[in-house]
Design a protein around this motif. Structure first.
Motif, PDB file in Angstrom:
ATOM      1  N   GLY A   1       0.809  -1.212   0.000  1.00 42.45           N
ATOM      2  CA  GLY A   1       0.000   0.000   0.000  1.00 42.45           C
ATOM      3  C   GLY A   1       0.840   1.259   0.000  1.00 42.45           C
ATOM      4  N   LYS A   2       0.159   2.381   0.133  1.00 40.69           N
ATOM      5  CA  LYS A   2       0.789   3.695   0.069  1.00 40.69           C
ATOM      6  C   LYS A   2       1.018   4.250   1.472  1.00 40.69           C
ATOM      7  CE  LYS A   2       0.143   3.510  -4.358  1.00 40.69           C
ATOM      8  NZ  LYS A   2      -0.136   2.082  -4.408  1.00 40.69           N
TER       9      LYS A   2
ATOM     10  N   GLY B   1       0.955   7.038   4.029  1.00 42.09           N
ATOM     11  CA  GLY B   1       0.007   8.141   4.137  1.00 42.09           C
ATOM     12  C   GLY B   1      -1.423   7.671   3.957  1.00 42.09           C
ATOM     13  N   ALA B   2      -1.588   6.428   3.568  1.00 47.92           N
ATOM     14  CA  ALA B   2      -2.936   5.833   3.441  1.00 47.92           C
ATOM     15  C   ALA B   2      -2.928   4.531   4.241  1.00 47.92           C
ATOM     16  CB  ALA B   2      -3.308   5.598   1.975  1.00 47.92           C
ATOM     17  N   GLU B   3      -2.698   3.393   3.581  1.00 48.93           N
ATOM     18  CA  GLU B   3      -2.743   2.085   4.248  1.00 48.93           C
ATOM     19  C   GLU B   3      -1.517   1.808   5.125  1.00 48.93           C
ATOM     20  OE1 GLU B   3      -4.544   2.014   0.158  1.00 48.93           O
ATOM     21  OE2 GLU B   3      -2.495   2.363   0.858  1.00 48.93           O
TER      22      GLU B   3
ATOM     23  N   THR C   1       1.568   3.194   7.633  1.00 52.04           N
ATOM     24  CA  THR C   1       2.020   4.284   8.503  1.00 52.04           C
ATOM     25  C   THR C   1       3.493   4.594   8.234  1.00 52.04           C
ATOM     26  OG1 THR C   1       2.803   2.848  10.286  1.00 52.04           O
ATOM     27  CG2 THR C   1       0.450   3.509  10.333  1.00 52.04           C
TER      28      THR C   1
ATOM     29  N   SER D   1       3.754   6.747  -1.994  1.00 50.96           N
ATOM     30  CA  SER D   1       3.042   7.542  -1.002  1.00 50.96           C
ATOM     31  C   SER D   1       1.909   8.334  -1.627  1.00 50.96           C
ATOM     32  CB  SER D   1       4.020   8.485  -0.294  1.00 50.96           C
ATOM     33  OG  SER D   1       4.813   9.214  -1.209  1.00 50.96           O
ATOM     34  N   THR D   2       1.027   8.781  -0.751  1.00 50.15           N
ATOM     35  CA  THR D   2      -0.072   9.632  -1.195  1.00 50.15           C
ATOM     36  C   THR D   2       0.501  10.994  -1.577  1.00 50.15           C
ATOM     37  OG1 THR D   2      -0.483  10.377   1.072  1.00 50.15           O
ATOM     38  CG2 THR D   2      -1.730   8.454   0.294  1.00 50.15           C
TER      39      THR D   2
ATOM     40  N   ASP E   1      -0.110  13.918  -0.613  1.00 49.69           N
ATOM     41  CA  ASP E   1       0.095  14.859   0.484  1.00 49.69           C
ATOM     42  C   ASP E   1       1.143  14.408   1.501  1.00 49.69           C
ATOM     43  OD1 ASP E   1      -1.607  12.790   1.289  1.00 49.69           O
ATOM     44  OD2 ASP E   1      -2.584  14.029   2.795  1.00 49.69           O
ATOM     45  N   PHE E   2       1.695  13.209   1.348  1.00 51.56           N
ATOM     46  CA  PHE E   2       2.713  12.721   2.286  1.00 51.56           C
ATOM     47  C   PHE E   2       4.062  13.311   1.909  1.00 51.56           C
ATOM     48  CE2 PHE E   2       5.976   9.724   3.689  1.00 51.56           C
ATOM     49  CZ  PHE E   2       5.680   9.670   5.047  1.00 51.56           C
TER      50      PHE E   2
END
Length: 154
Positions: free
Chosen positions: A53-54, A56-58, A60, A101-102, A104-105
């Motif tokens: 996952g990314k 900033g989303a899934e 930490t 990453s998302t 915004d991260f």
């Protein structure tokens, strides 16, 4: 015989794993002259991704840091696969850490510290290196982190 590098890692509760099998058509590392270049190493442990996952989303930032550390161990394993004895590493020259990453991260450097700090543990002063920490939209197998390494060898 266990190298001093492997003993330092063992003192930290870590061990150099078997180099993960490539997920496509490439080799884990190549030596040319006094340098070893690794292919991008994913956070695989016992053949499975530590996380997907990314960031900033899934995922930490702490889990991503741990993924960078595992990817760095795999990069060290890739280096060992072509030189045998990790004690002939003169210096870690450059690490590139890709962080899926998302948008915004912005904490990619903190994630990359998982790899950088491990190189310091393994190689001491010779583990100080140049580094890039790059945010990307996606990595192979939906991994959150990928690490590439360039080392100079004797």
């Amino acid at each position: 015989m266990t190298s001093a590098v492997e003993r330092r890692l063992a003192d930290a509760g870590l061990e150099v794993p078997t180099v993960p099998a490539p997920v496509a058509v490439y080799v884990p590392a190549v030596r040319t002259g006094s340098y070893v270049y690794t292919s991008g190493q994913l956070p695989l442990s016992a053949g499975e991704l530590v996380a997907t996952g990314k960031v900033g989303a899934e995922v930490t930032p702490q889990v991503a840091y741990d993924c960078a550390r595992q990817s760095a161990l795999n990069a060290i394993a890739a280096v060992k696969s072509v030189i045998g004895d990790l004690d002939i590493v003169v210096r870690v020259v450059k690490a590139t850490v890709f962080v899926a990453s998302t948008p915004d991260f912005t904490g990619q450097p903190g994630v990359a510290n998982g790899a950088s700090e491990l190189f310091g543990v393994a190689f001491g002063d010779a583990g100080q290196h140049a580094r890039s920490a790059v945010g990307v939209p996606v990595l192979p197998l939906d991994a959150p982190v990928e690490v590439e390494l360039v080392v100079e060898v004797a």
